[in-house]
Design a protein around this motif. Sequence first.
Motif, PDB file in Angstrom:
ATOM      1  N   UNK A   1       0.813  -1.214   0.000  1.00 19.32           N
ATOM      2  CA  UNK A   1       0.000   0.000   0.000  1.00 19.32           C
ATOM      3  C   UNK A   1       0.846   1.262   0.000  1.00 19.32           C
ATOM      4  N   UNK A   2       1.902   1.266   0.830  1.00 17.51           N
ATOM      5  CA  UNK A   2       2.779   2.438   0.937  1.00 17.51           C
ATOM      6  C   UNK A   2       3.539   2.666  -0.360  1.00 17.51           C
ATOM      7  N   UNK A   3       4.109   1.611  -0.916  1.00 18.97           N
ATOM      8  CA  UNK A   3       4.878   1.739  -2.146  1.00 18.97           C
ATOM      9  C   UNK A   3       4.012   2.181  -3.320  1.00 18.97           C
ATOM     10  N   UNK A   4       2.826   1.584  -3.433  1.00 17.92           N
ATOM     11  CA  UNK A   4       1.948   1.915  -4.551  1.00 17.92           C
ATOM     12  C   UNK A   4       1.389   3.325  -4.418  1.00 17.92           C
ATOM     13  N   UNK A   5       1.228   3.772  -3.174  1.00 18.38           N
ATOM     14  CA  UNK A   5       0.656   5.101  -2.936  1.00 18.38           C
ATOM     15  C   UNK A   5       1.628   6.209  -3.337  1.00 18.38           C
ATOM     16  N   UNK A   6       2.922   6.030  -3.010  1.00 19.81           N
ATOM     17  CA  UNK A   6       3.904   7.085  -3.231  1.00 19.81           C
ATOM     18  C   UNK A   6       4.753   6.882  -4.479  1.00 19.81           C
ATOM     19  N   UNK A   7       4.812   5.659  -5.003  1.00 21.91           N
ATOM     20  CA  UNK A   7       5.634   5.399  -6.166  1.00 21.91           C
ATOM     21  C   UNK A   7       7.074   5.108  -5.790  1.00 21.91           C
ATOM     22  N   UNK A   8       7.831   4.574  -6.735  1.00 30.23           N
ATOM     23  CA  UNK A   8       9.221   4.190  -6.495  1.00 30.23           C
ATOM     24  C   UNK A   8      10.137   5.050  -7.362  1.00 30.23           C
ATOM     25  N   UNK A   9      11.114   5.720  -6.740  1.00 33.23           N
ATOM     26  CA  UNK A   9      12.116   6.471  -7.487  1.00 33.23           C
ATOM     27  C   UNK A   9      13.495   6.198  -6.904  1.00 33.23           C
ATOM     28  N   UNK A  10      14.510   6.846  -7.450  1.00 35.93           N
ATOM     29  CA  UNK A  10      15.898   6.570  -7.052  1.00 35.93           C
ATOM     30  C   UNK A  10      16.159   6.966  -5.605  1.00 35.93           C
ATOM     31  N   UNK A  11      15.523   8.053  -5.139  1.00 36.71           N
ATOM     32  CA  UNK A  11      15.722   8.483  -3.754  1.00 36.71           C
ATOM     33  C   UNK A  11      15.184   7.445  -2.770  1.00 36.71           C
ATOM     34  N   UNK A  12      14.027   6.885  -3.093  1.00 40.44           N
ATOM     35  CA  UNK A  12      13.448   5.853  -2.235  1.00 40.44           C
ATOM     36  C   UNK A  12      14.360   4.625  -2.178  1.00 40.44           C
ATOM     37  N   UNK A  13      14.844   4.203  -3.324  1.00 37.10           N
ATOM     38  CA  UNK A  13      15.730   3.032  -3.383  1.00 37.10           C
ATOM     39  C   UNK A  13      17.035   3.302  -2.640  1.00 37.10           C
ATOM     40  N   UNK A  14      17.561   4.502  -2.812  1.00 36.24           N
ATOM     41  CA  UNK A  14      18.830   4.870  -2.185  1.00 36.24           C
ATOM     42  C   UNK A  14      18.727   4.865  -0.658  1.00 36.24           C
ATOM     43  N   UNK A  15      17.695   5.498  -0.127  1.00 38.15           N
ATOM     44  CA  UNK A  15      17.563   5.571   1.334  1.00 38.15           C
ATOM     45  C   UNK A  15      17.156   4.221   1.933  1.00 38.15           C
ATOM     46  N   UNK A  16      16.342   3.445   1.204  1.00 35.88           N
ATOM     47  CA  UNK A  16      15.965   2.115   1.691  1.00 35.88           C
ATOM     48  C   UNK A  16      17.184   1.209   1.766  1.00 35.88           C
ATOM     49  N   UNK A  17      18.027   1.256   0.749  1.00 29.83           N
ATOM     50  CA  UNK A  17      19.248   0.440   0.726  1.00 29.83           C
ATOM     51  C   UNK A  17      20.189   0.842   1.858  1.00 29.83           C
ATOM     52  N   UNK A  18      20.290   2.157   2.081  1.00 27.88           N
ATOM     53  CA  UNK A  18      21.168   2.651   3.146  1.00 27.88           C
ATOM     54  C   UNK A  18      20.689   2.165   4.505  1.00 27.88           C
ATOM     55  N   UNK A  19      19.383   2.326   4.791  1.00 28.25           N
ATOM     56  CA  UNK A  19      18.844   1.915   6.090  1.00 28.25           C
ATOM     57  C   UNK A  19      19.013   0.416   6.304  1.00 28.25           C
ATOM     58  N   UNK A  20      18.653  -0.369   5.308  1.00 28.21           N
ATOM     59  CA  UNK A  20      18.721  -1.829   5.412  1.00 28.21           C
ATOM     60  C   UNK A  20      20.151  -2.300   5.648  1.00 28.21           C
ATOM     61  N   UNK A  21      21.090  -1.811   4.836  1.00 28.17           N
ATOM     62  CA  UNK A  21      22.480  -2.268   4.931  1.00 28.17           C
ATOM     63  C   UNK A  21      23.160  -1.764   6.198  1.00 28.17           C
ATOM     64  N   UNK A  22      22.844  -0.534   6.613  1.00 27.94           N
ATOM     65  CA  UNK A  22      23.478   0.023   7.809  1.00 27.94           C
ATOM     66  C   UNK A  22      23.026  -0.707   9.072  1.00 27.94           C
ATOM     67  N   UNK A  23      21.725  -0.984   9.175  1.00 30.25           N
ATOM     68  CA  UNK A  23      21.224  -1.729  10.335  1.00 30.25           C
ATOM     69  C   UNK A  23      21.821  -3.132  10.360  1.00 30.25           C
ATOM     70  N   UNK A  24      21.881  -3.763   9.191  1.00 34.99           N
ATOM     71  CA  UNK A  24      22.476  -5.092   9.116  1.00 34.99           C
ATOM     72  C   UNK A  24      23.935  -5.090   9.525  1.00 34.99           C
TER      73      UNK A  24
END
Length: 261
Positions: free
Chosen positions: A2-25
Motif C-alpha cells: 500500500x505504501x509503495x503503490x501510494x507514493x511510487x518508487x524512485x531513485x531516492x526511495x531506493x537509495x535511502x531504503x538500501x542505506x537503512x537496510x544495509x546500515x542496520x544489518x
Amino acid sequence: MGLLLKEGIDINLIKSASLAFSLIGFLIVLINLSPIFRNRLPNYTLQLAGLIGNTSFLGIPIAIAILPSETINLTIGFDLGTTLFAWIFGPFLLQNKSQNKSFPNIKGLLNALINSPASRGIIGVLIVYLFKIDRILGNYLWIPARIVIGLAIVVVGTRLGLITNQKSKIFDLNEEIKFSILLKLSIFPFIVFLVSKFLNFDFYESSALILQAGTPTAISTILMAEAYGVNQKIASKILFTTTLISILTIPLLKILMYSFN
C-alpha cells in the motif's frame, strides 16, 4: 504494498531504503562480533530496539511537517528499509533465540527472506507495476493498511498500559536497556549523519535520514517480542522510554542539523 503503490518508487526511495537496510544489518553484525558491544547489548531484543525506529507512525509525519516535500520519498525509503530488515530478520533472530539455537542456519534465513511479508510485498508491487494497475490497487490497499496500523497501535497501547500500572518499575532500567536507548536516540542518528556526509548527501537529504534514525523504538519490536515470547518487558520499557525521551531529542536533532547547515 500500500505504501509503495501510494507514493511510487524512485531513485531516492531506493537509495535511502538500501542505506537503512544495509546500515542496520552492518551494525547488528558488528555488535555481535565485538565483545565490548555484545556485553552491552547481549540479546537481539536490545539490538533491534536500539536500531529499528518508529519511522512510519512518527518519523514520516515529522519529516512532512518540517522538511520540503521533495524529501518524502527519502523518508519513506528509510522507513521501507528498516521495515524490511525488522520483518525479515527480526522474527528469524528472535525465534532462533527462543529455540535456544547457538547459530542461525542458512536454510532458516533463506526461508525467512522468502516468506517475509515485506519480501512478498515487494514482489507484489513489481507484479502490479508489470500489469500497470498500481494506482487503482494502491487506493484499495491503503484501506487495510490503515486497519493494520490501528490494530498495531492498540497492541502497543495495551502493553504500555501494563507498564504504567507498575509505576515503581517504569524507569527501573538496567545498564543494558540504557545503552539500547542511547543507541537509538543518539548513537544511531550520529552514525547516519557521518554516513550521509561521507556519501555527499545534501542538507535536506541528510536531514530526512537523520530524523528517521532518531525516532523512538518501533512498534514492530514489541509485536515480535510478544509473538515469540522473548523479552517482552525489555521491549516494552525501551519503547515507552524512547518515546517519552524523543519529545526532547527530536527537536534537539533538528536544532543540531540546522546548526551544521
